[in-house]
Each structure stands twice: as C-alpha cells, then as structure tokens.
Design an enzyme around this catalytic site. Structure first.
Site, PDB file in Angstrom:
ATOM      1  N   ALA A  44      28.731  10.907  10.541  1.00  0.00           N
ATOM      2  CA  ALA A  44      28.464  11.884  11.593  1.00  0.00           C
ATOM      3  C   ALA A  44      28.328  13.287  11.000  1.00  0.00           C
ATOM      4  CB  ALA A  44      29.570  11.848  12.640  1.00  0.00           C
ATOM      5  N   GLU A  45      29.231  13.668  10.098  1.00  0.00           N
ATOM      6  CA  GLU A  45      29.111  14.946   9.397  1.00  0.00           C
ATOM      7  C   GLU A  45      29.520  14.799   7.944  1.00  0.00           C
ATOM      8  OE1 GLU A  45      28.592  16.744  13.348  1.00  0.00           O
ATOM      9  OE2 GLU A  45      30.083  15.314  12.632  1.00  0.00           O
ATOM     10  N   THR A  46      28.897  15.626   7.125  1.00  0.00           N
ATOM     11  CA  THR A  46      29.332  15.846   5.750  1.00  0.00           C
ATOM     12  C   THR A  46      29.657  17.329   5.633  1.00  0.00           C
ATOM     13  OG1 THR A  46      27.985  14.044   4.881  1.00  0.00           O
ATOM     14  CG2 THR A  46      28.675  15.750   3.316  1.00  0.00           C
TER      15      THR A  46
END
Length: 270
Positions: A44-46
C-alpha cells in the site's frame, strides 16, 4: 540500499498493514526512482526517510508512495518507519518527521507500542451521493467529507456485520472522492476490545482495499468520539489481514497507537 518490510498496527507477522521502509544516506533521489521502487515493493505504501541536520524542527524527512502515486499522509508507513529507526538504533526517543502534512511525531512506549501525533481530519456532513450505495454494496446511514489531507468519503453503515460483508465495486467507488471510501459501524460487542470497525477502499491511489489505515483513523476518531462520548477508543479495521488502532482525540490532533513487526530485511540491488 537496505530495504525492510514491516507489518504495522499488529504485534504478529503477516497481519496488519505491510509497508516498505528505506532509510536513505542522503536526500531523496529523483521522484521517478522513488515511484519505481514503490511499484516494485507493491505494498500500500513505501516510506522513504533521510536524516535532517540537527537543530531544526524535525529529525527526519519522510515521504510515502503507493505503487502509483505519492500521498499526503500515511499512518502505517510512518509507524513502520519509526519502528525501524528505534529497533535499529538509528534514532532514540520521540522522532519528528517533516512531511507533506507538516511535522508528525512518533513516540515509543514502554510496552513496545508507538504513538503517532497526526492532525485531526475536519469532518463535514454531505448528502449521500447518488449511486454510492450500489457501488459500496450497502445503504449508508450518513456521509461525511474528511477534508483535503485525507480526501475520503466517510460512510456509517447499519452495523458491524454489514461492514464485514461488503463486496464493493472498486471501479465504481473511484468517482466519489479524491482517495476513496471509509465504511464504518459501531462495534457489536465492545467486550471484544474495540469500539468501532472500519474498512477502507482507495482505488484512486491504486489500493482496492487497504489492510489498516492510520490516516483514516484521524477521521474515525473524531466521528466515533462524538457518537460514543469518549476521547479514547480502539478501532478494528476488518480487512482480511486485520489490525487495531488505539485512538486518542486531542482537539486538532489525533493520537494513533499501535505496534509493528519487521518481517523482511534485505538489500535493494537495482
């Protein structure tokens, strides 16, 4: 370059929300490279962070990317980054992050948890958009806009079972807000340790369903605190991976508390 995968808002591996975390030796590289790495990680996020010079208002600069775009705010990847800083000895005590949403503080607790200090989302009631019930797969009771930083449509549903049973049309949901839709309901049995449930669908940033969304709880906390008459609550995000977020409403700020677990520690070779 060292890269870690951290499961956030959980105390066990393979639950909560996984985030990539990269601590950079210098400033941020070209945006295209950051986006390529985030796409490769495909969570979903880095999060990308680098240390700032001493004496300023923040200790580390922090940015977040989904597989398709940079975002203004991300709770779970901030928690994951703070976890990496503390467990590796790169930073001790509270850490101040300079972000697109201002300075965000992450404070470690004696019990191993981390508390994030985020801005509270402004909630504005809106009329139920035409067709949203069909796209979501359930009839909402109320609808609220969460403001530009979050960019979601918050919908209260009839009960917890309805939230669990949702099978939305993600493509159809994309037209109702900048980022996506938060579906929520009151917990059926608070004795189970949570006060409300939610699920979050963000097709506009490449995430059909986010496993556990810290930023969404900056809107859920004021919503349910007003409904339940308490400023200290716990939310269960009822995705397949699931996770819990303890919230504390402090006026214009919302505290988000959870744990994190590092599950992969490796090297980025490209």
């Amino acid at each position: 370059m060292r890269i870690r995968i951290v499961d956030a808002f959980t105390d066990r591996p393979f639950a909560g929300n996984p985030a990539g975390v990269l601590l950079l030796d210098e400033g941020f590289p070209d945006d295209n490279r950051l986006q390529d790495i985030a796409l490769e990680v495909n969570h979903a996020e880095t999060a990308f962070a680098h240390r700032l010079p001493g004496g300023g208002e923040a200790d580390w600069a922090l940015r977040w990317f989904t597989p398709v775009t940079e975002v203004n705010m991300c709770g779970h990847a901030t928690l994951a980054t703070a976890h990496v800083l503390h467990t590796t000895g790169a930073h001790e005590g509270p850490v101040r992050f300079a972000t697109r949403s201002g300075v965000l503080v992450a404070t470690p607790g004696a019990d191993g948890s981390i508390t994030l200090d985020f801005p509270t989302a402004p909630l504005s009631p809106v009329a139920l958009p035409e067709g949203v019930a069909e796209a979501l797969g359930a009839e909402p009771l109320t609808a609220f806009d969460t403001g530009p930083d979050i960019g979601d449509l918050l919908l209260e549903l009839a009960d917890e079972k309805t939230v669990h049973a949702l099978r939305p049309d993600h493509r159809a949901l994309a037209g109702y807000s900048e980022r996506g839709v938060i579906a929520t309901a009151r917990a059926e049995n608070p004795d189970l340790g949570y006060d409300f449930v939610s699920r979050c669908f963000f097709p506009n940033v490449g995430i059909d369903e986010d496993p556990v969304t810290g930023s969404a709880h900056t809107a859920l906390a004021p919503y349910w605190s007003q409904r339940l008459g308490r400023t200290e609550l716990t939310g269960l995000q009822a995705s397949p991976r699931s996770g819990r977020v303890r919230t504390g409403l402090r006026g214009e700020r919302t505290l988000l508390t959870g744990r994190a677990v590092t599950v992969i520690d490796g090297e980025l070779l490209a």
